[in-house]
Design a protein around this motif. Structure first.
Motif, PDB file in Angstrom:
ATOM      1  N   TYR A   1       1.188 -38.519  20.054  1.00  0.00           N
ATOM      2  CA  TYR A   1       1.519 -37.356  20.668  1.00  0.00           C
ATOM      3  C   TYR A   1       2.009 -36.949  21.526  1.00  0.00           C
ATOM      4  O   TYR A   1       1.199 -37.389  22.882  1.00  0.00           O
TER       5      TYR A   1
ATOM      6  N   SER B   1      -4.745 -39.832  17.008  1.00  0.00           N
ATOM      7  CA  SER B   1      -5.216 -39.197  16.484  1.00  0.00           C
ATOM      8  C   SER B   1      -5.486 -40.680  16.006  1.00  0.00           C
ATOM      9  O   SER B   1      -4.904 -41.072  15.706  1.00  0.00           O
TER      10      SER B   1
ATOM     11  N   PRO C   1      -8.542 -34.436  13.868  1.00  0.00           N
ATOM     12  CA  PRO C   1      -7.959 -34.523  14.732  1.00  0.00           C
ATOM     13  C   PRO C   1      -7.976 -34.845  15.925  1.00  0.00           C
ATOM     14  O   PRO C   1      -7.681 -35.962  16.091  1.00  0.00           O
ATOM     15  N   LEU C   2      -6.734 -34.622  16.925  1.00  0.00           N
ATOM     16  CA  LEU C   2      -6.228 -35.008  17.892  1.00  0.00           C
ATOM     17  C   LEU C   2      -7.497 -35.377  19.587  1.00  0.00           C
ATOM     18  O   LEU C   2      -7.714 -33.811  19.576  1.00  0.00           O
TER      19      LEU C   2
ATOM     20  N   PHE D   1      -1.834 -37.286  23.780  1.00  0.00           N
ATOM     21  CA  PHE D   1      -2.985 -36.883  22.527  1.00  0.00           C
ATOM     22  C   PHE D   1      -2.736 -38.228  21.575  1.00  0.00           C
ATOM     23  O   PHE D   1      -1.378 -38.602  21.563  1.00  0.00           O
TER      24      PHE D   1
ATOM     25  N   GLN E   1      -7.060 -35.610  23.439  1.00  0.00           N
ATOM     26  CA  GLN E   1      -6.799 -35.296  24.633  1.00  0.00           C
ATOM     27  C   GLN E   1      -7.104 -36.430  25.345  1.00  0.00           C
ATOM     28  O   GLN E   1      -7.460 -36.776  26.135  1.00  0.00           O
TER      29      GLN E   1
ATOM     30  N   SER F   1       3.033 -33.905  22.044  1.00  0.00           N
ATOM     31  CA  SER F   1       2.520 -32.669  21.960  1.00  0.00           C
ATOM     32  C   SER F   1       0.745 -31.635  21.419  1.00  0.00           C
ATOM     33  O   SER F   1       0.093 -32.979  20.897  1.00  0.00           O
ATOM     34  N   ALA F   2      -0.040 -31.309  21.584  1.00  0.00           N
ATOM     35  CA  ALA F   2      -1.204 -31.220  21.219  1.00  0.00           C
ATOM     36  C   ALA F   2      -0.637 -30.539  19.078  1.00  0.00           C
ATOM     37  O   ALA F   2      -1.881 -30.915  19.025  1.00  0.00           O
ATOM     38  N   THR F   3       0.012 -30.191  19.109  1.00  0.00           N
ATOM     39  CA  THR F   3       0.153 -29.564  18.054  1.00  0.00           C
ATOM     40  C   THR F   3       1.998 -30.004  17.503  1.00  0.00           C
ATOM     41  O   THR F   3       2.606 -30.193  18.057  1.00  0.00           O
ATOM     42  N   GLY F   4       2.327 -30.257  16.307  1.00  0.00           N
ATOM     43  CA  GLY F   4       3.726 -30.757  15.897  1.00  0.00           C
ATOM     44  C   GLY F   4       3.652 -32.499  16.287  1.00  0.00           C
ATOM     45  O   GLY F   4       3.736 -32.445  17.161  1.00  0.00           O
TER      46      GLY F   4
END
Length: 261
Positions: free
Chosen positions: A69, A97, A109-110, A95, A112, A71-74
């Motif tokens: 990813y 997972s 969870p991710l 990021f 970083q 971004s950390a979310t979404g």
């Protein structure tokens, strides 16, 4: 209906019946609920320092069924690891997972990964070549720069943060290389050429010259190259001009001469 807990991985069986208000069904239907473990975040190396303009490689992480990813979310994950751009200085966060996909897709969870694109350090400043005599005691090599790494080859190899001390027991030429780094970003290497030459023999001289008091003396002579004249056997200042002994007073004076290449 009972609330299903997902706090612990495992299997729970629930049973359900129905009734018409007065009579309940004679048999119950079982409902099996499987709770699968959520995988941990992948193992990553972070931060990563990359030289500006260098050829980057894909990011890596240790895990299974990785999803990447920006971004950390979404966002939507991709199974293809990104390759960071090195054209512009700065920091970018990625990021990742992992999922177990057995039998359903449980994503963890991710983790970083911070990628820093830093200025490529210049090659260190060095003094080269260095000329030494065979069996001469020499100091460790030096270079102007920070976070120096020393090598025995122009490319590749494993560097050492300890500057080498060139051996002088054998005649010949050895080239050492040194680079400086910013984080894990290493710049180009500077070569240092070390030449070890044979130590010349002492000049062949007439060991004793006799004069009478008042005689006209002539400058001393010795066969050899790059002669240096001294008045002491070790240390002291030298002169490249051969001395002319004084004959004004009776006595003995010793002079010393070396040659060099």
């Amino acid at each position: 209906p009972p609330a299903v807990s997902t706090a612990t991985a495992g299997t729970n069986i629930y049973y359900v019946s129905q009734n018409n208000g007065t009579c309940e069904s004679l048999t119950r239907t079982s409902v099996t609920v499987n709770v699968y473990a959520t995988p941990a975040a992948p193992t990553v190396t972070s931060p990563i320092d990359i030289c500006q303009g260098s050829t980057p490689t894909q990011l890596t992480a240790t895990g299974t069924n990785l999803l990447w990813y920006t971004s950390a979310t979404g966002g939507t994950g991709t199974t293809t690891a990104p390759t960071p751009s090195t054209t512009t200085l700065g920091t970018t966060n990625y990021f990742v997972s992992q999922a177990n996909n057995t039998p359903i897709n449980c994503e963890g969870p991710l983790a970083q990964i911070t990628v820093n694109v830093v200025t490529t350090p210049a090659a260190p400043t060095v003094t080269s070549p260095l000329d030494y005599c065979q069996n001469q005691t020499v100091p460790a090599l030096t270079a102007g720069g920070s976070n120096l790494m020393w090598y025995t080859s122009a490319t590749g190899g494993t560097g050492s943060s300890t500057a080498p001390t060139p051996p002088t027991n054998n005649i010949g030429t050895t080239i050492y290389y040194v680079g400086q780094s910013a984080g894990t970003c290493q710049g180009p290497r500077s070569p240092i050429t070390v030449n070890v030459a044979a130590t010349p023999a002492a000049p062949a001289v007439t060991p004793q010259v006799n004069y009478c008091v008042g005689n006209t003396a002539v400058a001393l002579t010795a066969p050899g190259t790059n002669l240096k004249w001294y008045t002491v056997p070790t240390g002291g200042a030298f002169s490249t001009t051969a001395p002319t002994p004084s004959t004004s007073i009776a006595g003995t004076t010793s002079y010393y001469v070396t040659q060099s290449i």
